[in-house]
Design an enzyme around this catalytic site. Structure first.
Site, PDB file in Angstrom:
ATOM      1  N   CYS A 171       0.513  -1.406  -0.088  1.00 38.12           N
ATOM      2  CA  CYS A 171       0.052  -0.123  -0.136  1.00 38.12           C
ATOM      3  C   CYS A 171       0.920   1.719  -0.138  1.00 38.12           C
ATOM      4  CB  CYS A 171      -0.909  -0.060   1.247  1.00 38.12           C
ATOM      5  SG  CYS A 171      -1.970   1.508   1.435  1.00 38.12           S
ATOM      6  N   ASP A 226       0.782   3.374   1.956  1.00 39.29           N
ATOM      7  CA  ASP A 226       0.309   4.535   3.100  1.00 39.29           C
ATOM      8  C   ASP A 226       1.637   4.408   4.185  1.00 39.29           C
ATOM      9  OD1 ASP A 226      -0.217   3.950   6.242  1.00 39.29           O
ATOM     10  OD2 ASP A 226      -2.002   3.926   5.516  1.00 39.29           O
ATOM     11  N   ARG A 240       2.905   4.753   6.158  1.00 41.84           N
ATOM     12  CA  ARG A 240       3.643   4.046   7.719  1.00 41.84           C
ATOM     13  C   ARG A 240       4.111   2.345   7.129  1.00 41.84           C
ATOM     14  NH1 ARG A 240      -2.233   3.927  10.857  1.00 41.84           N
ATOM     15  NH2 ARG A 240      -2.501   3.217   8.344  1.00 41.84           N
ATOM     16  N   HIS A 242      -1.758  -4.064   4.865  1.00 41.49           N
ATOM     17  CA  HIS A 242      -1.765  -3.958   6.216  1.00 41.49           C
ATOM     18  C   HIS A 242      -3.187  -2.685   7.224  1.00 41.49           C
ATOM     19  CE1 HIS A 242      -2.258   0.824   5.475  1.00 41.49           C
ATOM     20  NE2 HIS A 242      -1.924   0.376   4.177  1.00 41.49           N
ATOM     21  N   CYS A 288      -6.233   0.126   7.275  1.00 40.88           N
ATOM     22  CA  CYS A 288      -5.073   0.991   5.990  1.00 40.88           C
ATOM     23  C   CYS A 288      -7.360   1.415   5.860  1.00 40.88           C
ATOM     24  CB  CYS A 288      -5.684  -0.805   4.719  1.00 40.88           C
ATOM     25  SG  CYS A 288      -5.589  -0.600   2.943  1.00 40.88           S
TER      26      CYS A 288
END
Length: 223
Positions: A39, A41, A43, A98, A101
């Site tokens: 993803c 993302d 993080r 993850h 999400c």
């Protein structure tokens, strides 16, 4: 931005000098052993999570770690996979979802995407996961999000199998594919076991479960 510039100077003065030979070798080409599709993302940091060195993994990121089925859309992710398999000759492809999400939360509340038409269109490639996810509706909010995240990884694995380059490499034994979930809070990864139809902790002995086709996702549904 100042933090990033400071980080760059730290890289130049502390990291690069110790890896000078590695970067000199990489300057002439790359030979990653694994493609890691995850993803967008911020993080999720594959190289940090896996303690990977430069050149080891070929990373591709997008919203929801999605792979459109073959024939539906010629996209950057499909092109990257084809390149990784046919040119770079990677031996493994990991699709990694993850915890927490945002894309999966949006799938649960599509009405929230009214002002994000491009995101909404992109997440249509995760509709198969949302359909199967219906069987988890009696769970808690946290469990339902986890279930949808898992179902999405499994669905994207099935989409991945529809790509000709991947199908051919799987058939001749040159490629293995894996479905993972990364838990941000606990720093843990679970891997999908297709035979048991469940995710289990990533093993340290190197022997990982096969992401075999899931009977709930017939080939016709992914095509």
């Amino acid at each position: 931005m100042e933090r990033l510039i400071e980080g760059y100077h730290q890289f130049r003065t502390s990291v690069f000098p110790n890896e000078r030979e590695t970067f000199a070798r990489l300057a002439s080409g790359q030979q990653p052993h694994t493609m890691f599709l995850t993803c967008a993302d911020s993080r999720v940091m594959p190289e940090l999570m896996l303690s990977a060195k430069p050149g080891e993994i070929f990373v591709y990121r997008n919203v929801g770690n999605i792979v459109p089925p073959y024939g539906q859309q010629v996209s950057g992710v499909v092109a990257a996979i084809e390149y990784a398999v046919k040119v770079l000759k990677v031996g493994h492809i990991v699709i990694c979802g993850h915890s927490d999400c945002g894309a999966m939360k949006a799938l649960q509340r599509p009405e929230a995407l009214t002002e994000l038409p491009s995101v909404r269109a992109w997440l249509k490639h995760a509709e198969l996961a949302h359909y199967v996810y219906a069987e988890h509706r009696e769970r808690s909010v946290e469990d339902k999000l986890r279930a949808l995240t898992e179902e999405n990884v499994i669905a994207q694995l099935e989409h991945l199998r529809t790509l000709p380059a991947v199908a051919a490499a799987l058939a001749n034994g040159a490629l293995r594919i894996h479905g993972w979930i990364y838990d941000i809070e606990h720093g843990e990864i679970t891997a999908y076991d297709g035979k048991k139809r469940s995710f289990r902790p990533l093993e340290q002995d190197g022997v990982q479960p096969e992401a075999t086709p899931d009977a709930r996702f017939p080939a016709s549904a992914a095509a």
